[in-house]
Design a protein around this motif. Sequence first.
Motif, mmCIF file in Angstrom:
data_model
loop_
_atom_site.group_PDB
_atom_site.id
_atom_site.type_symbol
_atom_site.label_atom_id
_atom_site.label_comp_id
_atom_site.label_asym_id
_atom_site.label_seq_id
_atom_site.Cartn_x
_atom_site.Cartn_y
_atom_site.Cartn_z
ATOM 1 N N HIS A 109 0.797 -1.228 0.000
ATOM 2 C CA HIS A 109 0.000 0.000 0.000
ATOM 3 C C HIS A 109 0.830 1.278 0.000
ATOM 4 C CE1 HIS A 109 -3.803 -2.163 0.709
ATOM 5 N NE2 HIS A 109 -3.072 -2.979 1.443
ATOM 6 N N GLY A 110 2.127 1.167 0.189
ATOM 7 C CA GLY A 110 2.953 2.364 0.228
ATOM 8 C C GLY A 110 2.908 3.033 1.591
ATOM 9 N N PRO A 111 3.481 4.228 1.709
ATOM 10 C CA PRO A 111 3.554 4.920 2.998
ATOM 11 C C PRO A 111 2.187 5.069 3.656
ATOM 12 C CG PRO A 111 4.946 6.016 1.391
ATOM 13 C CD PRO A 111 4.147 4.990 0.633
ATOM 14 N N ALA A 112 2.173 4.958 4.983
ATOM 15 C CA ALA A 112 0.914 5.029 5.724
ATOM 16 C C ALA A 112 1.172 5.603 7.108
ATOM 17 C CB ALA A 112 0.284 3.640 5.838
ATOM 18 N N LEU A 155 9.490 12.990 7.581
ATOM 19 C CA LEU A 155 9.449 14.165 8.442
ATOM 20 C C LEU A 155 8.252 15.059 8.130
ATOM 21 C CD1 LEU A 155 10.784 16.102 10.514
ATOM 22 C CD2 LEU A 155 12.154 17.006 8.623
ATOM 23 N N ASP A 156 7.890 15.168 6.865
ATOM 24 C CA ASP A 156 6.841 16.105 6.451
ATOM 25 C C ASP A 156 5.433 15.528 6.564
ATOM 26 O OD1 ASP A 156 8.714 18.170 5.674
ATOM 27 O OD2 ASP A 156 9.207 16.898 3.956
ATOM 28 N N THR A 157 5.263 14.251 6.242
ATOM 29 C CA THR A 157 3.925 13.655 6.225
ATOM 30 C C THR A 157 3.616 12.835 7.467
ATOM 31 O OG1 THR A 157 4.657 11.615 5.127
ATOM 32 C CG2 THR A 157 4.071 13.496 3.716
ATOM 33 N N ASP A 158 4.646 12.513 8.264
ATOM 34 C CA ASP A 158 4.493 11.678 9.459
ATOM 35 C C ASP A 158 4.080 10.250 9.095
ATOM 36 O OD1 ASP A 158 5.051 11.937 12.172
ATOM 37 O OD2 ASP A 158 2.934 11.935 12.724
ATOM 38 N N GLU A 159 4.327 9.851 7.847
ATOM 39 C CA GLU A 159 3.986 8.503 7.401
ATOM 40 C C GLU A 159 5.205 7.589 7.484
ATOM 41 O OE1 GLU A 159 0.446 9.143 4.122
ATOM 42 O OE2 GLU A 159 2.530 9.330 3.452
ATOM 43 N N PRO A 163 12.373 3.078 2.745
ATOM 44 C CA PRO A 163 13.212 4.269 2.541
ATOM 45 C C PRO A 163 13.065 4.923 1.174
ATOM 46 C CG PRO A 163 14.443 2.615 3.749
ATOM 47 C CD PRO A 163 13.132 1.964 3.362
ATOM 48 N N ASP A 164 12.919 4.124 0.120
ATOM 49 C CA ASP A 164 12.789 4.698 -1.226
ATOM 50 C C ASP A 164 11.477 5.453 -1.415
ATOM 51 O OD1 ASP A 164 15.244 3.713 -1.901
ATOM 52 O OD2 ASP A 164 14.486 1.965 -2.991
ATOM 53 N N ASP A 165 10.497 5.188 -0.530
ATOM 54 C CA ASP A 165 9.193 5.849 -0.640
ATOM 55 C C ASP A 165 9.082 7.081 0.253
ATOM 56 O OD1 ASP A 165 8.328 3.860 -2.398
ATOM 57 O OD2 ASP A 165 7.620 2.576 -0.763
ATOM 58 N N ILE A 166 10.132 7.363 1.001
ATOM 59 C CA ILE A 166 10.100 8.457 1.970
ATOM 60 C C ILE A 166 10.834 9.673 1.410
ATOM 61 C CG2 ILE A 166 10.907 9.186 4.254
ATOM 62 C CD1 ILE A 166 8.494 7.305 4.286
ATOM 63 N N GLY A 167 10.246 10.855 1.617
ATOM 64 C CA GLY A 167 10.876 12.087 1.152
ATOM 65 C C GLY A 167 12.028 12.496 2.053
ATOM 66 N N ARG A 168 11.694 13.148 3.168
ATOM 67 C CA ARG A 168 12.713 13.565 4.137
ATOM 68 C C ARG A 168 12.590 12.712 5.388
ATOM 69 N NH1 ARG A 168 13.352 19.433 5.895
ATOM 70 N NH2 ARG A 168 11.074 19.381 6.210
ATOM 71 N N THR A 169 13.645 12.017 5.718
ATOM 72 C CA THR A 169 13.626 11.129 6.873
ATOM 73 C C THR A 169 13.757 11.906 8.178
ATOM 74 O OG1 THR A 169 14.768 9.294 7.978
ATOM 75 C CG2 THR A 169 16.112 10.785 6.660
ATOM 76 N N VAL A 170 13.197 11.336 9.242
ATOM 77 C CA VAL A 170 13.368 11.934 10.569
ATOM 78 C C VAL A 170 14.724 11.563 11.161
ATOM 79 C CG1 VAL A 170 10.891 11.902 11.035
ATOM 80 C CG2 VAL A 170 12.297 9.977 11.786
#
Length: 260
Positions: A109-112, A155-159, A163-170
């Motif tokens: 389902h991708g990021p959630a 970091l931006d979406t809290d999802e 790793p490849d599906d994440i924009g900016r990591t926390v």
Amino acid sequence: MGRSDGYRTFPTSVRKQILKRDNHQCQVCGRLGPERGGNIDLEAHHMQEEPELIDRDHPDNGTTMCIPCHHLVTHRTTTDDLPFDIDDVAAEVNLLYKDIEILVYLYEHGPATTSEIREATSGSARTSIIERLWTLMSIDRDVDSLDGPLIDKDLDTDEWGYPDDIGRTVRGRIPDNEEELVDRLRDELLRRLLDAGVSRSTLALFFGRSRRATFYISKRAGAVRVPFDDDDHPGALMDEDEFERVVDGMGRLFEEIGSK
């Protein structure tokens, strides 16, 4: 004390101590035992089969679970249900059934968000889901074959996602405000003191948190990894050697207090 299936349980006196400490409440789903008016039987679960710093049957190696949750946690899962090969990971850490559910869901389902993951998996308490998410994100601390987190948090979406599906990591982020910065340093201090052998119950009392909360706090610290002053983060916070000296000093202090 033992069972016919070969699984060795806690001695009765220790089991009673663990259930009383946890207020006769399952630490996974939150259901109450008969002692508090509930209708679910509770058991004491060994968190580690071979702990390095305490005896296997020490109360600090135990947590309270209802029978269904205990069965779920101790169920020997495999990676056959995953759409990719993580045999190297599974060989070095004990992936729970819940972990497999999370990994498969995020792949399909991708990021959630945390709430979406909780609803899509087998209905564990929110705290339990958060702990497993931080555990999966920090797992590269324990698996040499991984050069980054198994899953990450945006970091931006809290999802949560791969790793490849994440924009900016926390991970490795320097907090923008002082309060969050202090929280992150405190989390890291708790994690390192646990690694140094200070008991979980002692740290829960010292930091003013529940014993249950120390589990996800330590996993969160391992996942987020507050940056110290190094080549990638010059002048970020403080020198890591200085921080480690603080940890060593506090560890000795707790040891001295415990010996009195």
